[in-house]
Design an enzyme around this catalytic site. Structure first.
Site, PDB file in Angstrom:
ATOM      1  N   ASP A 290       0.375 -17.889   9.508  1.00  0.00           N
ATOM      2  CA  ASP A 290       1.177 -18.578  10.537  1.00  0.00           C
ATOM      3  C   ASP A 290       0.394 -19.437  11.525  1.00  0.00           C
ATOM      4  OD1 ASP A 290       3.391 -17.344   9.565  1.00  0.00           O
ATOM      5  OD2 ASP A 290       3.649 -15.953  11.226  1.00  0.00           O
ATOM      6  N   ASP A 513      10.233  -6.939  10.036  1.00  0.00           N
ATOM      7  CA  ASP A 513       9.693  -8.202  10.558  1.00  0.00           C
ATOM      8  C   ASP A 513       9.746  -8.252  12.073  1.00  0.00           C
ATOM      9  OD1 ASP A 513       9.310  -9.316   7.982  1.00  0.00           O
ATOM     10  OD2 ASP A 513      11.418  -9.881   7.894  1.00  0.00           O
TER      11      ASP A 513
HETATM   12  C1  BGC Z   1       3.329  -6.988  12.007  1.00  0.00           C
HETATM   13  C2  BGC Z   1       2.153  -6.152  11.643  1.00  0.00           C
HETATM   14  C3  BGC Z   1       2.415  -5.465  10.311  1.00  0.00           C
HETATM   15  C4  BGC Z   1       2.791  -6.475   9.267  1.00  0.00           C
HETATM   16  C5  BGC Z   1       3.103  -5.877   7.926  1.00  0.00           C
HETATM   17  C6  BGC Z   1       3.676  -7.907  10.911  1.00  0.00           C
HETATM   18  O1  BGC Z   1       4.831  -8.547  11.236  1.00  0.00           O
HETATM   19  O2  BGC Z   1       3.086  -7.697  13.183  1.00  0.00           O
HETATM   20  O3  BGC Z   1       1.940  -5.208  12.631  1.00  0.00           O
HETATM   21  O4  BGC Z   1       1.284  -4.758   9.901  1.00  0.00           O
HETATM   22  O5  BGC Z   1       3.902  -7.218   9.698  1.00  0.00           O
HETATM   23  O6  BGC Z   1       4.273  -5.170   7.905  1.00  0.00           O
END
Ligand code: BGC
Length: 575
Positions: A290, A513
């Site tokens: 991102d 998410d």
């Molecule tokens: C989160 C992380 C997480 C990852 C995988 C991201 O959106 O911020 O903390 O490890 O997703 O699930």
């Protein structure tokens, strides 16, 4: 997380950007290049290329270390005429009389055997602008063979560098994260997929040692060895000012925390990955998803701009942080860096596509060499369909192009596969090696289940045609949080299509998410209303409903209801 899309319909914004890009290309194509170099033998080799105008020039000094690895470097030369460096990059420049010294920046200090760095500078001159002919690296004359004189020839070492394979997924078993696997297996029906490899997210400093009792990096690598795995997939995700266009995955480091990012996050990761014990594991590192695309799409005068992204563009810490990570990790022969190229519903518009590729190339070059990048990943944690079989971008309905439908909205791509392959070509054009490979995150882009269309839509209007036939059932292509109706996509698979290294599950299915309502936490995570099913949107999803599932926990936390839906709507379907 992921991908505030940020596109714009055709119009002044796109046309202005295209015109500006064309002007830059014309200018760089027209400049003359002077060329000189040092010559013959061991130690080092230098290629010096300059672009001059009447009173000034820029130059790139590509240094290849032909000797043993060094952990710091100083490169020196004497100008032949009256030349004065005014500013430099990829190193610290100083000049005394005709004598110039450029020392490493802290992120490109280590220069392995065969490795290349390309400091560059801007200078003024009077008289003739003759190129220097003799260079020294750490006091030793660079007498290596001269490099290419054609400025369009990439001066990077070939990719893969010695020791790396072309496709790290080929011929080896991928590591199954036992923690994710246990979550999956604990769900009814979850054992059908619990043995799939998924990404291990290093999403905070504490994750390196193991946050809140979970496995740390060494524990994962040791488990990978015990599994007899040949490839491990890590996500390196803790950039200063993380997730500048959204709130759900804001991180622990503030916009100016670059020194902490380097010393407390990247350096310790690199130290562990460099342990000889792990030398036979291929380590795929997905570096800072991102981040760079946000600098292109969500800054400046764009309607999708956010103050946080403007800050990160202005302070340079996304570019510097990613360059540092690429350089540090890329110095390890068994590490394969993959950079994020968003997804087609984000960068598939002309305004975003080329500029993103160019920014990725500049950032990779700033790491010392584009060869620090093994490939790129699309669709990380997003929902874009892999293939849309029922329409193509070239179709028309009653003379109206599919590109004019509301769903496509002038995008150039309909799906992730066509986008990934096209982006790969554009990246090669931007100077990356032609051997780079793409990954596509297919963890949640299956769009199976009862709502999946079984044929094209009616050719009554272009919208009916596209909406009736599209597999991707989102309300809007810009929706990204816990999408209702999504299913597991293609299972992880090596070399599935031309130019694609693998289909991967980088976002572990079942991990949220973002929270659908505000949840206090100590992970730096905010509440992004794109995760709230009642939200009516913002410019990044063209003010549509968010399409998010209700009842979601914080990003990264287990979301059982979503996991169950992903299994139900899997495509290919689960047994
Ligand atoms: C989160 C992380 C997480 C990852 C995988 C991201 O959106 O911020 O903390 O490890 O997703 O699930």
């Amino acid at each position: 997380m992921r991908h505030p899309p940020a596109r714009r319909s055709p119009g002044t914004v796109r046309r202005a950007a295209a015109a500006a890009a064309a002007a830059v290309l014309a200018a760089s194509g027209a400049v003359a290049l002077a060329q000189a170099q040092a010559s013959a033998a061991a130690g080092c080799k230098v290629d010096y290329t300059a672009n001059s105008w009447n009173t000034g020039f820029t130059a790139t000094v590509t240094l290849t270390n032909l000797g043993d690895a060094v952990s710091g470097w100083a490169l020196e030369w004497d100008f032949a005429g009256d030349q004065h460096v005014t500013q430099g990059w990829n190193g610290t420049f100083s000049q005394s009389g005709k004598h110039v010294t450029v020392r490493n920046a802290d992120w490109n200090a280590s220069l392995g055997s065969g490795a290349t760095v390309s400091p560059g500078f801007q200078a003024t001159y009077s008289g003739t602008n003759e190129a220097p002919t003799a260079f020294k690296l750490n006091g030793t004359a660079c007498t290596g063979a001269p490099g290419p004189t054609d400025p369009t020839t990439p001066t990077d070492p070939t990719n893969p560098p010695p020791g790396r394979v072309d496709n790290p997924y080929a011929g080896v078993k991928a590591y199954v994260n036992p923690e994710w696997s246990a979550h999956a297996a604990a769900e009814p029906g979850g054992s059908r997929i619990a043995n799939q490899p998924t990404g291990v997210w290093l999403d905070r400093i504490a994750a390196i040692a193991g946050a809140n009792g979970s496995m740390g990096l060494r524990a994962h690598l040791d488990a990978a060895l015990a599994q007899g795995a040949g490839v491990v997939q890590l996500v390196v995700y803790d950039l200063p000012g993380r997730d500048c266009s959204a709130l759900a995955s804001n991180g622990e480091l503030g916009p100016t925390d670059l020194p902490r990012y380097k010393s407390e996050f990247i350096d310790p990761i690199a130290a562990i990955l460099g342990d000889a014990k792990y030398k036979d594991l291929r380590i795929v590192t997905v570096v800072e998803i991102d981040s760079l695309p946000n600098l292109v799409t969500n800054t400046g005068s764009k309607p999708t701009a956010t103050p946080a992204c403007d800050t990160m563009k202005a302070n340079g810490n996304y570019v510097n942080g990613v360059a540092y990570a690429l350089g540090k990790l890329g110095a390890l022969p068994n590490v394969y860096n993959y950079l994020d190229v968003g997804h087609h519903g984000w960068l598939g518009w002309d305004d975003n596509f080329g500029p993103s590729a160019d920014l990725l190339a500049q950032t990779a070059q700033a790491s010392g060499s584009k060869a620090n990048v093994a490939g790129f990943i699309t669709n990380t944690a997003n929902y874009g369909a892999l293939k849309e079989p029922y329409f193509t971008i070239d179709d028309t309905v009653n003379g109206t192009s599919v590109r004019q439908s509301k769903w496509i909205d002038w995008n150039r791509y309909t799906d992730e596969l066509s986008y990934a392959q096209a982006f790969r070509n554009r990246l090669v054009q931007a100077g990356f090696d032609s051997g780079i490979g793409m990954l596509i995150d297919t963890s949640r882009n299956g769009w199976g289940g009862a709502a999946r269309p079984s044929g094209p839509g009616p050719k009554t209007t272009v919208d009916a045609y596209v909406d009736g036939g599209r597999l991707d059932r989102r309300i809007h292509l810009g929706n990204w949080c816990n999408q209702s109706g999504a299913g597991l996509g293609e299972r992880p698979k090596t070399a599935p299509e031309s130019g694609i290294d693998a289909y991967v599950w980088i976002k572990p299915p079942g991990e949220s998410d973002g929270a659908s309502s505000e949840i206090p936490n100590d992970e730096g995570k905010g509440f992004d209303r794109m995760c709230d099913p009642t939200y009516t949107g913002n410019p990044r999803n063209n003010n549509n409903m968010s399409g998010a599932l209700a009842g979601a926990p914080l990003s990264g936390h287990w979301f059982s209801a979503q996991f169950q839906e992903l299994m139900r709507n899997a495509y290919p379907a689960l047994p």
